[in-house]
Design an enzyme around this catalytic site. Structure first.
Site, PDB file in Angstrom:
ATOM      1  CE1 TYR A   1       0.045   1.992   4.294  1.00 31.55           C
ATOM      2  CE2 TYR A   1       1.013  -0.201   4.464  1.00 31.55           C
ATOM      3  CZ  TYR A   1       0.810   1.065   4.986  1.00 31.55           C
ATOM      4  OH  TYR A   1       1.372   1.397   6.187  1.00 31.55           O
TER       5      TYR A   1
ATOM      6  NE  ARG B   1      -6.104 -19.816   4.937  1.00 28.59           N
ATOM      7  CZ  ARG B   1      -5.184 -20.666   5.392  1.00 28.59           C
ATOM      8  NH1 ARG B   1      -5.202 -21.940   4.981  1.00 28.59           N
ATOM      9  NH2 ARG B   1      -4.267 -20.281   6.255  1.00 28.59           N
TER      10      ARG B   1
ATOM     11  CG  LEU C   1       8.418   2.474   4.895  1.00 32.89           C
ATOM     12  CD1 LEU C   1       8.175   1.285   3.976  1.00 32.89           C
ATOM     13  CD2 LEU C   1       7.091   3.099   5.316  1.00 32.89           C
TER      14      LEU C   1
END
Length: 286
Positions: free
Chosen positions: A33, A101, A206
């Site tokens: 994201y 799944r 990050l």
């Protein structure tokens, strides 16, 4: 009035947006994201967010053929459709719907699931945290070791924020092998004398887009930055501290594990950097 969101090529009311229960993002957390800040109805640090998105997708071998110009068009359309002036655009890409799944990746050619929506943040520029600063606690860093990839695997970050709230504080700093890695959703810094100290880039943290912009601005204003790890004890002895993120810009920190910094008030360096960042971000927004 409901928001207009983007889902797999369509702009639709948020209540009509549906994703399969077999989507890899839902069953495996197999997704990345980005959040791009919106100031005055314009996008800030857009190129940096798109570059990091491309890197995250590459590291996880997720294929998404949307171009930079198409991303820009989608972002701008959502901002316009929702009349967003101050807030952010959330973007998420999953490996798609495998049909069931399964730990194995979906078959080649399975389209990714692409979702974008806007979020208003009316107090992004002001509010109590900006005026008073934030207080943080330290917690062990129990996350996986590819924190440089911006995945949706945010459970420990969420749990740590809740632990901070339960302790009557605002946020948490992660600590690994005795050193601070980063905040629960931000990069963190301390200030000693005329020097800003922050952990160097690696797989441990990050690669913050606001961090990169701050580095550039500090160079332009002859503000020294030293990239090295620091401990909680060193932070408690610092002149001041702050963190950076796309939604908080530069946020002053006034307490670390119960020890007040800069007299318990936002320090001058953090306040000045916040002013510089917001001013420069506004000028460069698209």
């Amino acid at each position: 009035m409901s928001r207009i969101v983007y889902l797999n090529g369509e702009y639709i009311p948020e209540e009509e947006a549906k994703v399969s229960i077999f989507d890899r993002g839902f069953v495996m957390g197999d997704a990345v994201y980005e959040v791009t800040c919106v100031l005055d109805g314009k996008l800030t640090d857009f190129e940096g967010h798109m570059a990091r998105l491309a890197r995250s997708l590459k590291e996880l071998a997720i294929t998404c053929d949307i171009s930079r110009d198409e991303w820009l068009e989608i972002h701008r359309k959502l901002v316009a459709e929702n009349g967003l002036e101050l807030g952010g655009v959330y973007l998420q890409i999953t490996r798609g719907n495998a049909g069931d799944r399964d730990f194995h990746y979906p078959p080649a050619g399975t389209p990714p699931t692409v979702v974008l929506y806007t979020q208003e943040q009316p107090h992004m520029l002001d509010g109590p945290k900006v005026e008073k600063g934030v207080k943080v606690i330290s917690v062990p860093d129990l996350r996986w070791h590819r924190r440089d990839i911006k995945t949706v695997q945010l459970l420990w970050a969420s749990m740590s924020k809740m632990a901070a709230e339960a302790a009557g504080k605002d946020d948490a700093w992660f600590v690994e092998d005795g050193f601070v890695t980063e905040g629960s959703s931000n990069n963190c810094y301390i200030v000693k004398g005329n020097t800003i100290i922050t952990r160097p880039l690696s797989n441990d943290i990050l690669h913050g887009i606001t961090r990169a912009s701050l580095f550039r601005m500090c160079a332009e204003h002859q503000i020294k930055i030293e990239e090295r790890a620091f401990t909680i004890a060193e932070a408690q002895e610092a002149d001041e501290a702050f963190y950076t993120s796309a939604s908080a810009f530069v946020m002053p920190i006034v307490e670390v594990d119960g020890v007040a910094l800069s007299g318990g008030k936002p320090g001058p360096v953090a306040k000045r950097l916040r002013e510089i960042y917001i001013d420069e971000a506004r000028k460069a927004a698209i």
